[in-house]
Design a protein around this motif. Structure first.
Motif, PDB file in Angstrom:
ATOM      1  N   THR A   9      38.430  41.308  46.863  1.00  0.00           N
ATOM      2  CA  THR A   9      38.749  42.237  45.793  1.00  0.00           C
ATOM      3  C   THR A   9      39.976  43.040  46.176  1.00  0.00           C
ATOM      4  O   THR A   9      40.085  43.514  47.305  1.00  0.00           O
ATOM      5  N   GLU A  10      40.890  43.180  45.225  1.00  0.00           N
ATOM      6  CA  GLU A  10      42.107  43.970  45.450  1.00  0.00           C
ATOM      7  C   GLU A  10      41.742  45.351  45.997  1.00  0.00           C
ATOM      8  O   GLU A  10      40.880  46.042  45.455  1.00  0.00           O
ATOM      9  N   GLY A  11      42.380  45.719  47.094  1.00  0.00           N
ATOM     10  CA  GLY A  11      42.167  47.034  47.671  1.00  0.00           C
ATOM     11  C   GLY A  11      40.986  47.128  48.629  1.00  0.00           C
ATOM     12  O   GLY A  11      40.751  48.165  49.220  1.00  0.00           O
ATOM     13  N   ASP A  12      40.231  46.050  48.808  1.00  0.00           N
ATOM     14  CA  ASP A  12      39.085  46.050  49.716  1.00  0.00           C
ATOM     15  C   ASP A  12      39.348  45.043  50.829  1.00  0.00           C
ATOM     16  O   ASP A  12      39.598  43.870  50.564  1.00  0.00           O
ATOM     17  N   THR A  13      39.304  45.496  52.063  1.00  0.00           N
ATOM     18  CA  THR A  13      39.633  44.622  53.195  1.00  0.00           C
ATOM     19  C   THR A  13      38.461  43.759  53.652  1.00  0.00           C
ATOM     20  O   THR A  13      38.648  42.859  54.468  1.00  0.00           O
ATOM     21  N   HIS A  14      37.258  44.029  53.150  1.00  0.00           N
ATOM     22  CA  HIS A  14      36.080  43.277  53.571  1.00  0.00           C
ATOM     23  C   HIS A  14      35.573  42.402  52.425  1.00  0.00           C
ATOM     24  O   HIS A  14      35.149  42.926  51.395  1.00  0.00           O
ATOM     25  N   PRO A  15      35.591  41.081  52.603  1.00  0.00           N
ATOM     26  CA  PRO A  15      35.082  40.211  51.539  1.00  0.00           C
ATOM     27  C   PRO A  15      33.564  40.314  51.417  1.00  0.00           C
ATOM     28  O   PRO A  15      32.869  40.651  52.370  1.00  0.00           O
ATOM     29  N   ARG A  16      33.067  40.048  50.231  1.00  0.00           N
ATOM     30  CA  ARG A  16      31.629  39.954  49.981  1.00  0.00           C
ATOM     31  C   ARG A  16      31.291  38.470  50.027  1.00  0.00           C
ATOM     32  O   ARG A  16      31.993  37.657  49.446  1.00  0.00           O
ATOM     33  N   ARG A  17      30.208  38.099  50.699  1.00  0.00           N
ATOM     34  CA  ARG A  17      29.853  36.687  50.867  1.00  0.00           C
ATOM     35  C   ARG A  17      28.642  36.354  50.004  1.00  0.00           C
ATOM     36  O   ARG A  17      27.660  37.084  49.972  1.00  0.00           O
ATOM     37  N   PHE A  18      28.729  35.210  49.324  1.00  0.00           N
ATOM     38  CA  PHE A  18      27.671  34.748  48.427  1.00  0.00           C
ATOM     39  C   PHE A  18      27.323  33.308  48.756  1.00  0.00           C
ATOM     40  O   PHE A  18      28.175  32.531  49.165  1.00  0.00           O
TER      41      PHE A  18
END
Length: 68
Positions: A9-18
């Motif tokens: 996500t733009e502006g978030d350095t940590h990805p969410r994993r699904f």
């Protein structure tokens, strides 16, 4: 084998994993508050940005590492 996906996500350095689109789509609709059109575009194309969404989202498949 599970096809893991990272949501960036733009502006978030940590990805969410699904663990796939079945768990990703409800998250996009409920938590990120994307429209159904934007969520579908992200899942199909791996990318969505304004004006379809408020900010930029990218999907990145997690590639398993071979230890051989």
């Amino acid at each position: 084998m599970t096809s893991w996906l990272d949501l960036l996500t733009e502006g978030d350095t940590h990805p969410r994993r699904f663990d796939g689109t079945a768990s990703l789509r409800p998250y996009l609709l409920r938590i990120e508050r994307l429209s159904e059109e934007a969520a579908d575009a992200l899942i199909e194309d791996g990318f969505v940005a304004p004006p379809l969404s408020r900010r930029e989202y990218r999907l990145r498949p997690l590639v398993p590492v071979s230890l051989e």
